[in-house]
Design a protein around this motif. Structure first.
Motif, PDB file in Angstrom:
ATOM      1  N   HIS A   9       0.810  -1.219   0.000  1.00 20.71           N
ATOM      2  CA  HIS A   9       0.000   0.000   0.000  1.00 20.71           C
ATOM      3  C   HIS A   9       0.848   1.276   0.000  1.00 20.71           C
ATOM      4  O   HIS A   9       0.322   2.361  -0.209  1.00 20.71           O
ATOM      5  CB  HIS A   9      -0.985   0.005   1.184  1.00 20.71           C
ATOM      6  N   MET A  10       2.159   1.156   0.172  1.00 19.11           N
ATOM      7  CA  MET A  10       3.024   2.335   0.191  1.00 19.11           C
ATOM      8  C   MET A  10       3.712   2.599  -1.150  1.00 19.11           C
ATOM      9  O   MET A  10       4.282   3.668  -1.347  1.00 19.11           O
ATOM     10  CB  MET A  10       4.081   2.203   1.282  1.00 19.11           C
ATOM     11  N   ILE A  11       3.650   1.659  -2.060  1.00 22.49           N
ATOM     12  CA  ILE A  11       4.403   1.801  -3.315  1.00 22.49           C
ATOM     13  C   ILE A  11       3.892   2.994  -4.135  1.00 22.49           C
ATOM     14  O   ILE A  11       4.680   3.697  -4.761  1.00 22.49           O
ATOM     15  CB  ILE A  11       4.417   0.474  -4.121  1.00 22.49           C
ATOM     16  N   GLU A  12       2.593   3.253  -4.109  1.00 19.04           N
ATOM     17  CA  GLU A  12       2.057   4.406  -4.836  1.00 19.04           C
ATOM     18  C   GLU A  12       2.592   5.713  -4.270  1.00 19.04           C
ATOM     19  O   GLU A  12       2.862   6.656  -5.014  1.00 19.04           O
ATOM     20  CB  GLU A  12       0.532   4.414  -4.814  1.00 19.04           C
ATOM     21  N   ASP A  13       2.745   5.775  -2.944  1.00 22.35           N
ATOM     22  CA  ASP A  13       3.291   6.982  -2.317  1.00 22.35           C
ATOM     23  C   ASP A  13       4.761   7.178  -2.668  1.00 22.35           C
ATOM     24  O   ASP A  13       5.225   8.311  -2.798  1.00 22.35           O
ATOM     25  CB  ASP A  13       3.107   6.942  -0.800  1.00 22.35           C
ATOM     26  N   GLU A  36      16.296   0.661  -5.830  1.00 21.58           N
ATOM     27  CA  GLU A  36      15.045   0.164  -6.389  1.00 21.58           C
ATOM     28  C   GLU A  36      14.122  -0.175  -5.213  1.00 21.58           C
ATOM     29  O   GLU A  36      14.459  -1.009  -4.388  1.00 21.58           O
ATOM     30  CB  GLU A  36      15.310  -1.076  -7.235  1.00 21.58           C
ATOM     31  N   VAL A  37      12.976   0.500  -5.145  1.00 19.21           N
ATOM     32  CA  VAL A  37      11.998   0.247  -4.097  1.00 19.21           C
ATOM     33  C   VAL A  37      10.940  -0.682  -4.682  1.00 19.21           C
ATOM     34  O   VAL A  37      10.310  -0.357  -5.682  1.00 19.21           O
ATOM     35  CB  VAL A  37      11.358   1.554  -3.579  1.00 19.21           C
ATOM     36  N   LYS A  38      10.770  -1.847  -4.040  1.00 17.84           N
ATOM     37  CA  LYS A  38       9.845  -2.864  -4.525  1.00 17.84           C
ATOM     38  C   LYS A  38       8.707  -3.062  -3.535  1.00 17.84           C
ATOM     39  O   LYS A  38       8.875  -2.830  -2.343  1.00 17.84           O
ATOM     40  CB  LYS A  38      10.567  -4.214  -4.682  1.00 17.84           C
ATOM     41  N   SER A  39       7.571  -3.543  -4.059  1.00 20.77           N
ATOM     42  CA  SER A  39       6.471  -3.891  -3.158  1.00 20.77           C
ATOM     43  C   SER A  39       6.801  -5.214  -2.486  1.00 20.77           C
ATOM     44  O   SER A  39       7.427  -6.088  -3.081  1.00 20.77           O
ATOM     45  CB  SER A  39       5.153  -3.990  -3.919  1.00 20.77           C
ATOM     46  N   ALA A  40       6.379  -5.372  -1.250  1.00 27.37           N
ATOM     47  CA  ALA A  40       6.697  -6.575  -0.483  1.00 27.37           C
ATOM     48  C   ALA A  40       6.198  -7.843  -1.158  1.00 27.37           C
ATOM     49  O   ALA A  40       6.869  -8.871  -1.136  1.00 27.37           O
ATOM     50  CB  ALA A  40       6.130  -6.469   0.919  1.00 27.37           C
ATOM     51  N   SER A  41       5.034  -7.778  -1.788  1.00 27.02           N
ATOM     52  CA  SER A  41       4.474  -8.972  -2.437  1.00 27.02           C
ATOM     53  C   SER A  41       5.095  -9.229  -3.806  1.00 27.02           C
ATOM     54  O   SER A  41       5.016 -10.339  -4.313  1.00 27.02           O
ATOM     55  CB  SER A  41       2.965  -8.834  -2.603  1.00 27.02           C
ATOM     56  N   GLY A  42       5.672  -8.193  -4.409  1.00 30.27           N
ATOM     57  CA  GLY A  42       6.212  -8.328  -5.755  1.00 30.27           C
ATOM     58  C   GLY A  42       5.160  -8.151  -6.837  1.00 30.27           C
ATOM     59  O   GLY A  42       5.462  -8.195  -8.020  1.00 30.27           O
ATOM     60  N   ILE A  43       3.919  -7.949  -6.434  1.00 32.48           N
ATOM     61  CA  ILE A  43       2.827  -7.781  -7.404  1.00 32.48           C
ATOM     62  C   ILE A  43       2.935  -6.445  -8.127  1.00 32.48           C
ATOM     63  O   ILE A  43       2.688  -6.350  -9.318  1.00 32.48           O
ATOM     64  CB  ILE A  43       1.456  -7.906  -6.707  1.00 32.48           C
ATOM     65  N   TRP A  44       3.295  -5.406  -7.405  1.00 31.91           N
ATOM     66  CA  TRP A  44       3.385  -4.064  -7.971  1.00 31.91           C
ATOM     67  C   TRP A  44       4.774  -3.839  -8.553  1.00 31.91           C
ATOM     68  O   TRP A  44       5.739  -4.439  -8.125  1.00 31.91           O
ATOM     69  CB  TRP A  44       3.082  -3.023  -6.897  1.00 31.91           C
TER      70      TRP A  44
END
Length: 101
Positions: A9-13, A36-44
């Motif tokens: 939920h933070m990747i958009e920010d 490189e900032v990645k989403s924890a799930s890897g989905i985003w």
């Protein structure tokens, strides 16, 4: 390239530039420069940022702005949330604060 995971939920920010900081328990191996900032799930998808500085200090020395920027209402809130992963965390625990642009 160095990388860092954040909650989905933070990747958009991060992408919009609203989130420019992360707090991690202990010392991190991240250095100033590309990250490189990645989403924890890897989905985003991932977001490329540039680390400006890393500061290490005790949890008790975190500012309210730093805590809010990472989704914590207070030091006590951070401690409550992090205890599931770090049972011995307390106000004197060392954390790394990563700042990027």
């Amino acid at each position: 390239m160095q990388n860092l995971c954040v909650a989905d939920h933070m990747i958009e920010d991060v992408e919009s530039g609203e989130k420019k900081i992360a707090i991690r328990v202990g010392k991190v191996s991240i250095q100033p420069g590309p990250l490189e900032v990645k989403s924890a799930s890897g989905i985003w998808g991932s977001v490329q940022v540039v680390v400006e500085k890393i500061e290490t200090r005790a949890v008790s020395a975190l500012t309210s702005d730093e805590l809010r920027a990472c989704g914590y209402a207070s030091v006590d809130n951070l401690l409550d949330v992090q205890r599931s992963c770090y049972p011995c965390i307390n106000e004197s625990t060392e954390v790394s604060v990563i700042f990027w642009r």
